[in-house]
Design an enzyme around this catalytic site. Structure first.
Site, PDB file in Angstrom:
ATOM      1  CG  HIS A  37       3.215  -1.236   4.539  1.00  0.00           C
ATOM      2  ND1 HIS A  37       2.791  -1.236   5.808  1.00  0.00           N
ATOM      3  CD2 HIS A  37       5.007  -1.654   4.949  1.00  0.00           C
ATOM      4  CE1 HIS A  37       4.069  -1.475   7.006  1.00  0.00           C
ATOM      5  NE2 HIS A  37       5.033  -1.719   5.970  1.00  0.00           N
ATOM      6  CD  GLN A  61      15.079  -5.091   9.241  1.00  0.00           C
ATOM      7  OE1 GLN A  61      14.383  -5.898   8.769  1.00  0.00           O
ATOM      8  NE2 GLN A  61      14.204  -3.491   9.417  1.00  0.00           N
ATOM      9  N   GLY A 147       9.258   2.106   0.811  1.00  0.00           N
ATOM     10  CA  GLY A 147       9.093   2.756   0.813  1.00  0.00           C
ATOM     11  C   GLY A 147      10.006   4.311   0.940  1.00  0.00           C
ATOM     12  CD  GLN A 153      14.294  -0.321   4.665  1.00  0.00           C
ATOM     13  OE1 GLN A 153      14.859  -1.178   5.623  1.00  0.00           O
ATOM     14  NE2 GLN A 153      13.204  -0.462   3.858  1.00  0.00           N
ATOM     15  NE  ARG A 187       9.990   1.862  15.494  1.00  0.00           N
ATOM     16  CZ  ARG A 187      10.767   0.591  14.767  1.00  0.00           C
ATOM     17  NH1 ARG A 187      10.580   1.069  13.586  1.00  0.00           N
ATOM     18  NH2 ARG A 187      11.696  -0.217  15.095  1.00  0.00           N
TER      19      ARG A 187
HETATM   20  O1  PAF Z   1      11.198  -1.526   5.033  1.00  0.00           O
HETATM   21  C1  PAF Z   1      10.814  -2.545   5.786  1.00  0.00           C
HETATM   22  O2  PAF Z   1      10.179  -2.936   6.695  1.00  0.00           O
HETATM   23  C2  PAF Z   1      12.254  -4.042   6.331  1.00  0.00           C
HETATM   24  O3  PAF Z   1      13.043  -3.111   6.971  1.00  0.00           O
HETATM   25  C3  PAF Z   1      12.430  -4.675   4.828  1.00  0.00           C
HETATM   26  C4  PAF Z   1      12.880  -4.101   4.165  1.00  0.00           C
HETATM   27  C5  PAF Z   1      10.820  -5.331   4.442  1.00  0.00           C
HETATM   28  C6  PAF Z   1      13.535  -5.982   5.504  1.00  0.00           C
HETATM   29  O4  PAF Z   1      12.634  -6.662   6.751  1.00  0.00           O
END
Ligand code: PAF
Length: 280
Positions: A37, A61, A147, A153, A187
């Site tokens: 991050h 999600q 990332g 995603q 995780r």
């Molecule tokens: O990748 C993530 O951490 C999540 O899917 C995001 C993009 C912050 C959306 O909740």
């Protein structure tokens, strides 16, 4: 660094920055931050004037309630890491702030949300699209940083930006890895010491796949290789696929596409990890 929990405060901060002509960079996260991050924060700081990070564990999600419950939360540490990295503001709303009403919107990204993660985590990408569209509406960034570990995603977010005509540049950033090659993930902290050790085999086998593909091994044999290497009961492969790196169409033979990406989702114990590698 400003810590903002209310939309009105976020908007006041951003409109002031925008009136000064600042380029806004945005890094959406679910917290439990790690160096991966922080690399997104740094990427944003390199090319924008103001970097905003959001921390919000988005309930919509998660298709598995247990996964949501056990998702790691380390808000104090997150704030310290962001401060140290030079982030300008962190937005940490509660669920009512983001979802004052149930979000009934249904997104359709064609085949892209029905394969791989989409097929194995029904509703996941709809939830991601809901929260990211809300956050984009609030932050209105010029650039947003994601990332590449979440390869699919990134493609979904790009499709979302196109669908909703957002004037936002999506900047994909490289996967950051631990010393033993394991892709950094919030995780990973949930793994027991034995599972953590076992998890390091995932990047090893993905590199083996790359080596084998270079030597001409075809996709069905690569799948067999993965199954053989991860046959210990500590692993449960959710999927392994080789796809067109541009479209994510699943391939049976390398000749079907110019650029190739191998993607895996695999449980180690109860923890589901994902990884991918561009093959060359
Ligand atoms: O990748 C993530 O951490 C999540 O899917 C995001 C993009 C912050 C959306 O909740």
């Amino acid at each position: 660094m400003l810590i903002l929990t209310k939309i009105s405060h976020l908007e006041t901060f951003l409109s002031q920055k925008r009136s000064q002509g600042s380029i806004i960079g945005f890094v959406p996260t679910m917290g439990a931050l790690h160096e991966g991050h922080i690399s997104l924060i740094k990427a944003s700081k390199n090319v924008t004037d103001v970097t905003v990070c959001s921390i919000f564990v988005n309930p919509t999600q998660f298709n598995d309630k247990k996964d949501l419950e056990r998702y790691p939360k380390t808000p104090e540490k997150d704030v310290m890491m962001l401060e140290k990295a030079g982030c300008d503001a962190v937005f940490m709303p509660d669920a009512e702030e983001i979802y004052p009403e149930i979000d009934e919107r249904r997104f359709d990204f064609g085949y892209l949300d029905k394969i791989l993660e989409g097929a194995h985590r029904p509703g996941h990408f709809n939830g991601v699209a809901q929260v990211v569209s809300i956050l984009f509406n609030l932050v209105k960034p010029d650039k947003a940083f994601f990332g590449q570990k979440d390869y699919q995603q990134v493609m979904i977010i790009k499709a979302l930006v196109k669908q909703l005509h957002y004037p936002i540049e999506i900047v994909p950033c490289p996967i950051l890895r631990e010393k033993d090659g394991l892709a950094m993930s919030s995780r990973n902290t949930l793994l027991t010491p034995d599972e953590r050790k076992a998890a390091s085999l995932i990047p090893i086998v993905m590199n083996e796949v790359n080596e084998l593909s270079r030597k001409g091994t075809e996709i069905p044999e690569l799948k067999k290789h993965i199954e053989e290497r991860l046959k210990d009961p500590i692993y449960k492969i959710d999927y392994f696929a080789v796809c067109d790196a541009d479209t994510l169409k699943e391939l049976n033979s390398f000749s079907e596409a110019k650029y190739h990406v191998a993607l895996i989702a695999c449980f180690v114990g109860k923890i589901r990890l994902i990884d991918n590698i561009i093959l060359h």
